[in-house]
Structures are given as C-alpha cells and as structure tokens.
Write an enzyme that holds these catalytic residues in place. Structure first.
Site, short mmCIF file in Angstrom:
data_model
loop_
_atom_site.label_atom_id
_atom_site.label_comp_id
_atom_site.label_asym_id
_atom_site.label_seq_id
_atom_site.Cartn_x
_atom_site.Cartn_y
_atom_site.Cartn_z
N SER A 279 59.98 38.33 7.63
CA SER A 279 60.83 38.20 8.81
C SER A 279 60.21 37.18 9.75
O SER A 279 58.99 37.08 9.84
CB SER A 279 60.93 39.56 9.50
OG SER A 279 61.24 39.38 10.86
N LYS A 285 57.39 42.92 7.86
CA LYS A 285 58.53 43.02 6.96
C LYS A 285 58.33 42.34 5.61
O LYS A 285 57.75 41.27 5.51
CB LYS A 285 59.79 42.40 7.61
CG LYS A 285 60.37 43.19 8.74
CD LYS A 285 60.86 44.59 8.37
CE LYS A 285 62.12 44.58 7.57
NZ LYS A 285 63.28 44.16 8.33
#
Ligand code: ARG
Length: 461
Positions: A279, A285
């Site tokens: 991300s 992420k």
C-alpha cells in the site's frame, strides 16, 4: 478526388474524413494479417489450379503475398486507415507491387467470406493457445493436490464451517471445473473449424471454385454448407467467448477464495511477494492484487459476451457492418484470458500453504458434528434422533465454550447413554476427512485415485 478506393467505381465524392476513421477497422484487425495473407494464398492457388486465373498470375500473387508477410513482420509495411481494414490494406499493397496481376486476387471472393475466414483462423489459433494454458493450470493444481492429501481444512457451505476436507480435495474440485473448460474449448474449436470461403458476398459465385481444396490447404476439417450462413454466422465467436466467460467465472471463484485465505482472519495461505503488492500509505499491507484483478477481469469478459450477443441480436441475413464489432470483443476476451491464466497458475505455484492454521480452523466450528451423529447411527440410533442428540451437545458446548472433542464421557452420557470411548476417534477431524473414501470424496486414497486419473487425462490431451 483523393486516392481511389478499391470499391470507388460507383462513387463521385470522397468519403468524409471522419467517416474514414469511424468505419475503419485496421487499428484492431491488423492483427489478423497472417491469417489474411495465408487465406489469400490458398485462394489464389485454387484460382490458378481451377484455371480461373492464369497459373503464372497465381504464382506471382502467392510469391508477392509471401514478401508482404515478411515485410509486415520486419516492420517495413505501414497500414493506411483509408484502406479501411486488413483485407483491403493487403490487397492495396499487393496491387501497388504487381499491378494488374494483383487485381485478379479478389476473383470469386468477397470481403464478407474473407473476414469470416480470417476470424475463424484467428479463433482456431487462439483456442489452441488458451487450451495449452488451461492444461498447464490443471497440471499445476494436480501436483499441488498431490502434496496435500493429508492437509485438513474446513469445507464450507454458506461460508460457515461445515465438514473437514483435505486441501487436495478442495483443489481437485477446481481441476474438475477446468477440465470442463478445456472440453468446452475443444468443442468450440470443432464448430470454428469450418471454412467459409466460397460463400462470396452472400450467394457464392459463378466461378468453378474448389472449396474443399482450400479447406484442406488451410487445415480446416469442413466447409460451410450455406453461403448466407457462411458470411453471417458469428456463433463461433459467441461460443468461444461464452466458454471463456465460464472459465473466467471459475478463476474468479478461486480468486475469491485466495483473497479470503490470505486474509489475517483465515491465514490459510501466504502469497509470494512476487504476486502481491503493498500500500502507498499503510506500511504493513500485503494485498492479493493479482487475485482481485483476475476476479475483476471476469466482468470484462462477461461484458464482451453480452456485447457480442447484443450486436448479433436482430441482424437480418446476411452480412451487416454491425458484425465488424465482433473483433474487438473477441480479441480482448482472448487477450484477457491469456494474461490471467499464467498469472493465476504461477500465483498458486508460489504461495505458501499454512497447514496448522487450516487444521486449527477445521477443529473449530463443530465440523465433526455430522460424524458424531453418524457414530450414533452406527450404534443403531435412527439418524433423526442422532441429529437431535448431537444438536443438544453442540448447544451445550456453545454454552460452556468448549467443543465435542473436549467433552468428558459423563457429559456425553448425560445426553445419551449410548456413548462410549470410541466416539472420540470417530470425531477426530483428520479421521472425519480421511474416512470419506467414497469415489469423489476427500480421503487420501480417494484423492490419490483422482490425481492419478487426472494425470492420465493430461497425458491424453
Ligand atoms: N472490416 C469488415 C469486418 O470486419 C470486413 C468486411 C466488410 N464487408 C463489407 N461488405 N463492408 O466485418
């Protein structure tokens, strides 16, 4: 007047320049140049053999078409939007190189049967390519299944834990789907493998064409048997995109599971970094973007199917220019599937399976409740009564925050005196999956039989 169009004889004014752009298909049908040239070579050879054009003209046409093909491939030919499509571009180039002899090529032929031929040849080539990719996927899944005949995970219905299965069994479910996809492609191929040249514009021709020899030279199994159908049938495109849509639907379902399984909540698998993305804001992420993209691209392929069906709906016989809209749909559907399949196959081959997390999940959620009921049935209790007894025990477990494996024999006997020690072995989740040896079931021996059968299936393809 500007450079004459090949069909310009009955026109006194040139086309509007935007019209040229609007109705031209060269920007997308140029990819069929090889099919167009190969088809024209076979047509010219047949015209020569039949004495419809002089043999030496046929020879020169074929030789020059070969040179044009080589020039296209080495990048020294550029196409012209004003020449509309790939068929007229190549004919224009041919005539520019050999003049009047080149003008004989289109004898006994129309662009209507020509485009039908090219599209069928293109579709045949692509079906073979997609079949190979499906075969690779089946082989990958089958070998992954062979590594996981003892890996236990929950099987779900309604996305609620239902009964334990083996990971091999889960993967082999998809092998069955992809085998059907493969068969559907083979089936679509059979109906694509029909040669339309000789249909002319719609009503054949008065020349004595030898359609069978053209079909043979181009590697077609059959010829079309009605010229009006031959130029206006696009069922083969629809059928192919329909088979591709079903294939994408299967990939999309599998992707949905990959996305769920790689979530923190499931944690059944971890995708390789090579098939994940991060991300731009959240440092922690690791997203399953490839799986999501394949799931998303399924919609695009469905869109092409609906587009094609709608374009063809209500078209009177025979050819209509609407049908030029078939190509972008067909091409993009094929391109999309050809991108998704290898990404998917490699994504699975490189993922890490987490057997402990799978087993832990299989142990929760009372996935062995059916087996507990079946144990009672084997002691002579009617199934409905057994169902009710286990239902009561499940409720007891929920109230006491425990599970069937951890109940004492006294707790079991408080609900039914039938219970004895042997119930514990019968409800062990590994045992629950491995005891299901029925053909088509999750047990190691059942999946091993399926894996061997799939191996034999792959070897015959
Ligand atoms: N570019 C056309 C197509 O893709 C080729 C056939 C054109 N035929 C015609 N009569 N305008 O369908």
């Amino acid at each position: 007047m500007e450079k004459a169009k090949l069909w310009g004889g009955r026109f006194t004014q040139s086309t509007d320049s935007f019209t040229d752009h609007f109705h031209s298909s060269i920007s997308f049908d140029s990819r069929m140049y090889r099919e167009d040239i190969t088809g024209s070579m076979a047509h010219a050879a047949m015209l020569g053999r039949q004495g419809i054009i002089p043999a030496e003209d046929a020879e020169l046409i074929i030789k020059t078409l070969g040179e044009i093909l080589a020039d296209i491939e080495n990048g020294s030919v550029s196409f012209d939007e004003k020449a509309e499509d790939i068929h007229m571009n190549i004919e224009t180039i041919l005539i520019s190189r050999i003049g009047d002899v080149g003008k004989r090529l289109h004898t006994g032929r129309s662009r209507n049967d020509q485009v039908a031929l090219d599209t069928r040849m293109y579709a045949k080539k692509e079906i073979a390519a997609v079949k190979q990719l499906v075969k690779d996927l089946i082989a990958g899944l089958n070998s992954l299944a062979a590594e996981h005949t003892e890996t236990i995970l929950p099987g779900y219905t309604h996305l609620q834990r239902a009964q334990p299965v083996t990971l091999a069994h889960h993967l082999l479910a998809y092998v069955e789907m992809f085998k059907r996809d493969y068969e559907r492609l083979s089936d679509a191929y059979k109906r694509t493998d029909v040669m339309p040249l000789g249909s002319g514009a719609l009503a054949t021709t008065t020349y004595d064409l030898d359609r069978y020899s053209v079909a043979e030279e181009l590697g077609f199994a059959a010829i079309t048997l009605n010229s009006m159908d031959g130029v206006s049938d696009r069922d083969f495109c629809i059928e192919l995109v329909s088979a591709l849509s079903i294939l994408m639907m299967h990939l999309s379902r599998f992707c949905e599971e990959i996305i769920l399984w790689s979530s923190h909540e499931f944690h059944f698998i971890e995708l390789s970094d090579a098939y994940s993305t991060g991300s731009s804001i959240m440092p922690q992420k690791k997203n399953p973007d490839m799986a999501e993209l394949i799931r998303g691209k399924c919609g695009r392929v469905y869109g092409h199917l609906v587009g094609l069906l709608t374009t063809m709906k209500g078209l009177p016989l025979a050819y209509n220019k609407d049908m030029q809209e078939d190509k972008e749909a067909l091409f993009d559907a094929v391109d999309t599937v050809k991108m998704c399949l290898p990404v998917f196959t490699n994504m699975l081959a490189t993922m890490t399976v987490k057997p402990d997390a799978m087993l832990a999940a299989a142990k929760g959620g009372f996935t062995n409740a059916t087996d507990a009921a079946d144990w009672l049935v084997k002691q002579g209790v009617p199934f409905r009564d057994a169902h009710a007894i286990i239902g009561r025990l499940v409720l007891y477990c929920i109230e006491h925050n425990t599970n069937l494996d951890d109940l004492s024999l006294e707790e079991y006997r408080a609900v039914s005196p039938v219970f004895d020690e042997s119930v514990y072995a019968a409800i062990n989740v590994k045992q629950c999956a491995q005891a299901r040896k029925v053909v088509g079931g999750p047990a190691k021996e059942a999946t091993e039989r399926a894996i061997a059968a799939n191996q034999a299936y792959l070897e015959k393809l």
